[in-house]
Design a protein around this motif. Structure first.
Motif, mmCIF file in Angstrom:
data_model
loop_
_atom_site.group_PDB
_atom_site.id
_atom_site.type_symbol
_atom_site.label_atom_id
_atom_site.label_comp_id
_atom_site.label_asym_id
_atom_site.label_seq_id
_atom_site.Cartn_x
_atom_site.Cartn_y
_atom_site.Cartn_z
ATOM 1 N N GLU A 107 -66.828 -6.612 90.389
ATOM 2 C CA GLU A 107 -67.508 -7.350 89.334
ATOM 3 C C GLU A 107 -67.763 -8.785 89.766
ATOM 4 O O GLU A 107 -66.880 -9.445 90.301
ATOM 5 C CB GLU A 107 -66.628 -7.344 88.083
ATOM 6 N N ARG A 108 -68.972 -9.263 89.575
ATOM 7 C CA ARG A 108 -69.290 -10.656 89.904
ATOM 8 C C ARG A 108 -68.874 -11.544 88.739
ATOM 9 O O ARG A 108 -69.024 -11.161 87.589
ATOM 10 C CB ARG A 108 -70.795 -10.819 90.120
ATOM 11 N N ARG A 157 -73.554 -15.065 87.005
ATOM 12 C CA ARG A 157 -74.924 -14.621 87.266
ATOM 13 C C ARG A 157 -75.583 -15.700 88.095
ATOM 14 O O ARG A 157 -75.397 -16.891 87.850
ATOM 15 C CB ARG A 157 -75.694 -14.438 85.968
ATOM 16 N N GLY A 159 -75.503 -10.160 88.964
ATOM 17 C CA GLY A 159 -74.110 -10.425 88.622
ATOM 18 C C GLY A 159 -73.914 -10.473 87.118
ATOM 19 O O GLY A 159 -74.853 -10.337 86.342
ATOM 20 N N ASP A 160 -72.657 -10.657 86.715
ATOM 21 C CA ASP A 160 -72.312 -10.716 85.295
ATOM 22 C C ASP A 160 -71.663 -12.052 85.006
ATOM 23 O O ASP A 160 -71.376 -12.817 85.902
ATOM 24 C CB ASP A 160 -71.301 -9.608 84.957
ATOM 25 N N GLY A 161 -71.414 -12.299 83.731
ATOM 26 C CA GLY A 161 -70.706 -13.519 83.382
ATOM 27 C C GLY A 161 -71.677 -14.645 83.097
ATOM 28 O O GLY A 161 -72.869 -14.423 82.840
ATOM 29 N N ASP A 166 -74.096 -17.969 83.601
ATOM 30 C CA ASP A 166 -75.062 -18.397 84.618
ATOM 31 C C ASP A 166 -74.455 -19.511 85.469
ATOM 32 O O ASP A 166 -73.849 -20.440 84.944
ATOM 33 C CB ASP A 166 -76.341 -18.921 83.953
#
Length: 242
Positions: free
Chosen positions: A2-3, A6, A38-40, A42
């Motif tokens: 998981e990143r 973003r 990615g996630d999360g 910016d």
């Protein structure tokens, strides 16, 4: 995995096309080609944008015959600082470097590589693929190679040192040991070996030494003593040839 953030990327072929058109004076919008991956949250781009703006205005007033590699070294420290909040997996993504190159650092890169750009040789300096050719990754790695060294200004202490940094630091293991990089750069600054009269030999000895010495454990004093010892061996080799 998981990143954690973003972040924006540009694809390879688009980047090279846009760069050529940009150089020819077309101002195509980047936005349609940018993807956020990615996630999360910016990633904050503000410190990076501010750094780029500063570097661009600094080089704009320099005389044409300035040592561009030295200016690159100076700029490398600023870039490294501006990217200090960026997670490593983002920095490992060439697409992110491509985005930064076209979105923020275009004017700086065009200034740095004015000669190759004028010859139509543009892609490799912005495409993020090669860590020794692409301007931003190689700047980042140059500053990283001195991270923790007592004198970061060694990043720009040497004149016309393009080959020194790319061939003898970034491309090889030496770049992963800041104390050794610092000692190597300092010895070049204080008593320069030319490419033909010893630098390449010294670099060869240094690269070979990695097979049986863990240089990451050296502090700067030990590293300096080690570089001196290698220089003595190079000098002896030279005199042996006479």
């Amino acid at each position: 995995g998981e990143r954690l953030v973003r972040y924006p990327v540009l694809p390879l072929n688009v980047t090279e096309q846009l760069a050529k058109r940009k150089y020819d004076g077309y101002d195509d919008p980047l936005e349609p080609h940018v993807t956020w991956v990615g996630d999360g949250e910016d990633l904050s781009l503000t410190p990076i944008a501010e750094c780029a703006q500063r570097l661009t205005s600094e080089v704009a007033v320099l005389p044409d015959d300035v040592d561009r590699d030295r200016e690159e070294g100076r700029a490398a420290l600023a870039l490294y600082e501006a990217l200090s909040h960026v997670p490593i997996e983002v920095l490992d993504d060439p697409g992110f470097w491509r985005f930064l190159a076209l979105r923020y650092f275009w004017d700086f890169i065009r200034w740095r590589e004015a000669k190759p750009f004028a010859n139509g040789n543009i892609g490799k300096y912005v495409n993020g693929v090669s860590s020794t050719e692409s301007v931003l990754p190689r700047m980042y790695l140059r500053a990283k190679a001195l991270d923790g060294a007592s004198d970061p200004s060694l990043a720009w202490a040497l004149e016309s040192a393009t080959d020194f940094w790319r061939s003898h630091v970034i491309r090889v293991q030496t770049g992963s040991a800041p104390a050794v990089t610092a000692a190597f750069a300092r010895s070049q600054r204080d008593a320069r070996l030319g490419t033909d009269n010893g630098l390449r030999e010294l670099a060869k000895l240094l690269n070979r030494s990695w097979t049986n010495i863990v240089m990451h454990v050296y502090d700067e004093i030990e590293a300096a003593a080690f570089i001196d010892e290698l220089r003595d061996r190079v000098t002896e080799l030279d005199q042996g040839d006479v």
